[in-house]
Enzyme design. Structure first.
Site, short mmCIF file in Angstrom:
data_model
loop_
_atom_site.label_atom_id
_atom_site.label_comp_id
_atom_site.label_asym_id
_atom_site.label_seq_id
_atom_site.Cartn_x
_atom_site.Cartn_y
_atom_site.Cartn_z
N GLU A 1 0.79 -1.10 -0.23
CA GLU A 1 0.12 -0.03 0.00
C GLU A 1 0.99 1.30 -0.08
O GLU A 1 1.69 1.13 0.42
CB GLU A 1 -0.93 0.09 1.21
CG GLU A 1 -1.93 -1.16 1.23
CD GLU A 1 -3.12 -1.08 2.20
OE1 GLU A 1 -4.20 -1.31 1.79
OE2 GLU A 1 -2.48 -0.76 3.40
N CYS B 1 3.29 8.56 1.57
CA CYS B 1 3.76 7.63 2.41
C CYS B 1 4.07 6.23 1.57
O CYS B 1 3.06 5.46 1.08
CB CYS B 1 2.85 7.30 3.58
SG CYS B 1 3.39 6.16 4.91
N CYS C 1 6.26 -7.33 7.28
CA CYS C 1 7.21 -6.86 8.12
C CYS C 1 7.96 -8.02 9.09
O CYS C 1 6.95 -8.97 9.27
CB CYS C 1 6.75 -5.65 8.82
SG CYS C 1 8.03 -4.43 9.51
N CYS D 1 5.94 -5.26 15.74
CA CYS D 1 5.74 -4.23 16.90
C CYS D 1 4.33 -4.30 17.31
O CYS D 1 3.40 -4.54 16.42
CB CYS D 1 5.84 -2.88 16.41
SG CYS D 1 7.41 -2.23 15.72
N CYS E 1 1.10 -2.34 15.86
CA CYS E 1 0.95 -2.04 14.57
C CYS E 1 0.50 -3.12 13.81
O CYS E 1 0.72 -4.40 13.89
CB CYS E 1 2.54 -1.84 14.06
SG CYS E 1 2.69 -1.70 12.35
N CYS F 1 -1.51 6.00 10.15
CA CYS F 1 0.00 5.26 10.39
C CYS F 1 -0.34 3.82 11.24
O CYS F 1 -1.18 3.59 12.25
CB CYS F 1 0.51 5.62 11.72
SG CYS F 1 0.92 7.69 11.26
N1 SAH Z 1 9.47 0.38 10.30
C1 SAH Z 1 9.67 1.74 10.17
C2 SAH Z 1 8.66 2.33 9.08
C3 SAH Z 1 6.95 2.31 9.50
S1 SAH Z 1 6.62 3.97 9.92
C4 SAH Z 1 9.53 2.37 11.52
O1 SAH Z 1 8.84 1.55 12.61
O2 SAH Z 1 9.66 3.65 11.57
C5 SAH Z 1 5.07 3.71 10.50
C6 SAH Z 1 4.86 4.44 11.68
O3 SAH Z 1 3.62 4.35 12.32
C7 SAH Z 1 5.88 4.06 12.83
O4 SAH Z 1 6.48 5.04 13.51
C8 SAH Z 1 4.99 3.05 13.50
O5 SAH Z 1 5.55 2.79 15.01
C9 SAH Z 1 3.61 3.85 13.79
N2 SAH Z 1 2.58 3.07 14.08
C10 SAH Z 1 2.46 1.75 13.86
N3 SAH Z 1 1.18 1.29 14.18
C11 SAH Z 1 0.57 2.38 14.73
C12 SAH Z 1 -0.64 2.63 15.28
N4 SAH Z 1 -1.67 1.55 15.30
N5 SAH Z 1 -1.28 4.01 15.69
C13 SAH Z 1 -0.41 4.73 15.33
N6 SAH Z 1 1.01 4.56 14.84
C14 SAH Z 1 1.38 3.50 14.65
#
Ligand code: SAH
Length: 378
Positions: A100, A113, A120, A124, A127, A349
């Site tokens: 996406e 974005c 991945c 996390c 996420c 995000c």
């Molecule tokens: N792997 C890289 C790139 C992904 S960026 C990284 O971790 O930076 C995606 C961003 O969205 C990251 O900062 C991640 O931590 C954040 N994110 C992931 N899940 C989320 C959620 N449910 N709500 C808000 N932010 C989230």
């Protein structure tokens, strides 16, 4: 870029690569060099979709190229538009390879974005993408292709755009960019090349969950802005939220952040911090955070948690986010709260996910086996 044709697409190839490709077709070195420069300009500056439209090239050469190559982009599977104007494209690079890309328009800028991987490896806890196993890294062409698809859809090429719509690119889609370093680096070189997509390097951000050994290389070789997904200021909390922290704990991460080249008040590292109710959002957490980043030119981006089906967390209440932001702000750091965008289409995000799964080796074998059986004379 599956397309109907089995010819290779040239999009996302740099000038040197184009030159080699042409040389491989038997074109003499000098001519290949000139043609590569012209092609690069048509493909990435103008977004040409057809060799026939490349009017500065002799007709014979256009036909030669049409017979051998394409300018196909990743296929668009779906496009969704949020009530707030955010757009999300589900793209396909081949059977079962879906990812996406999200465009977030604002009054004075437009941010694209971009994904670096399908799925991945990081898991996390908060996420959504993290619940999808890694299928594969995206190629250089597929990464550049995302920007090109968005420019096509938005009419954002120089010949059609009154003003540029995509002003910023953030590697914050699916995947961990620093685990796909070479492709991300080569793709961003084209995105920031004046003879390519021509975005300013300072308007391109690579975001990492903290792959510490690659951070110095990102600084030296990509030279974009850096964002670090921090989310906790103590190792015990971060170990749970971002399991990568067990490998590269906060002390090492902060050391790498401090050493990132070119930092100054006008070129700051962004720390991203997702606000999770009763997990990392107390006032003590805010003070720990301020202590942790002391001395680093930084902006702290507070991200209200975006929910997804089955998520084990809730978003912090608004008043708590405000208090948290105030502590960070009083300590002298900008602490903008990121407005959630595109939640209604699961484009915010951490909400990105595709149905792609890695074909399991056993399934592949079973398939091959049955194909073999089918070929055997009965
Ligand atoms: N792997 C890289 C790139 C992904 S960026 C990284 O971790 O930076 C995606 C961003 O969205 C990251 O900062 C991640 O931590 C954040 N994110 C992931 N899940 C989320 C959620 N449910 N709500 C808000 N932010 C989230």
């Amino acid at each position: 870029m599956s397309g109907a044709s089995d010819h290779a697409s040239l999009i996302g190839s740099g000038r040197k690569q184009l030159q080699e490709i042409l040389a491989g077709e038997g074109i003499a070195a000098k001519e290949a060099q000139m043609r590569a420069r012209q092609l690069q300009n048509w493909i990435h500056v103008h977004g040409a979709r057809d060799f026939a439209h490349m009017t500065s090239l002799v007709k014979g050469f256009r036909a030669f190229m049409t017979e051998r190559f394409t300018l196909a982009r990743p296929d668009i599977v779906t496009e969704q538009i949020s009530a707030d104007g955010t757009r999300k494209w589900l793209l396909r690079a081949g059977p079962g390879i879906e990812f996406e890309t999200v465009f977030i328009p604002d009054a004075h800028r437009g941010t694209l974005c971009v994904s670096s991987q399908v799925g991945c490896t990081l898991n996390c806890r908060f996420c959504h993408t993290g619940t999808q196993k890694l299928v594969r890294n995206l190629t250089q062409a597929e990464i550049v292709g995302q920007v090109m698809v968005a420019r096509d859809a938005l009419g954002d090429w120089p010949s059609t755009a009154a003003r540029r719509q995509i002003t910023n690119v953030v590697m914050m889609g699916m995947g961990e960019p620093l685990y796909n370093f070479e492709n991300v680096k080569d793709a961003l070189a084209i995105v920031t090349d004046g003879d390519g997509l021509a975005l300013s390097r300072r308007r391109v951000t690579v975001s990492t969950a903290g792959v510490v050994p690659m951070i110095p290389r990102a600084g030296a070789e990509i030279g974009s802005a850096l964002a670090i997904s921090l989310h906790a200021a103590r190792d015990d909390v971060r170990d749970v939220l971002v399991p990568l922290n067990r490998k590269y704990p906060l002390a090492e991460l902060m050391e790498a952040a401090r050493a990132y080249p070119g930092l100054s008040n006008s070129r700051r590292i962004t720390f991203e911090y997702v606000m999770l109710k009763d997990v990392n959002d107390s006032l003590a957490d805010a003070r720990d955070l301020v202590r942790l980043v002391r001395g680093i030119p930084t902006k702290i981006n507070l991200i209200p948690f975006n929910p997804w089906p089955g998520a084990p967390y809730e978003c912090s209440p608004w008043e708590r986010i405000e208090k948290f932001a105030e502590i960070v702000n009083r300590a002298g750091y900008a602490s903008p709260v990121r407005t959630p965008r595109g939640r209604d289409i699961m484009a915010a995000c951490g909400q990105l996910k595709s149905e792609s799964v890695r074909e399991r080796a056993s399934a592949r074998h079973a398939q091959m086996r049955s194909a073999e059986l089918a070929r055997m004379p009965g």
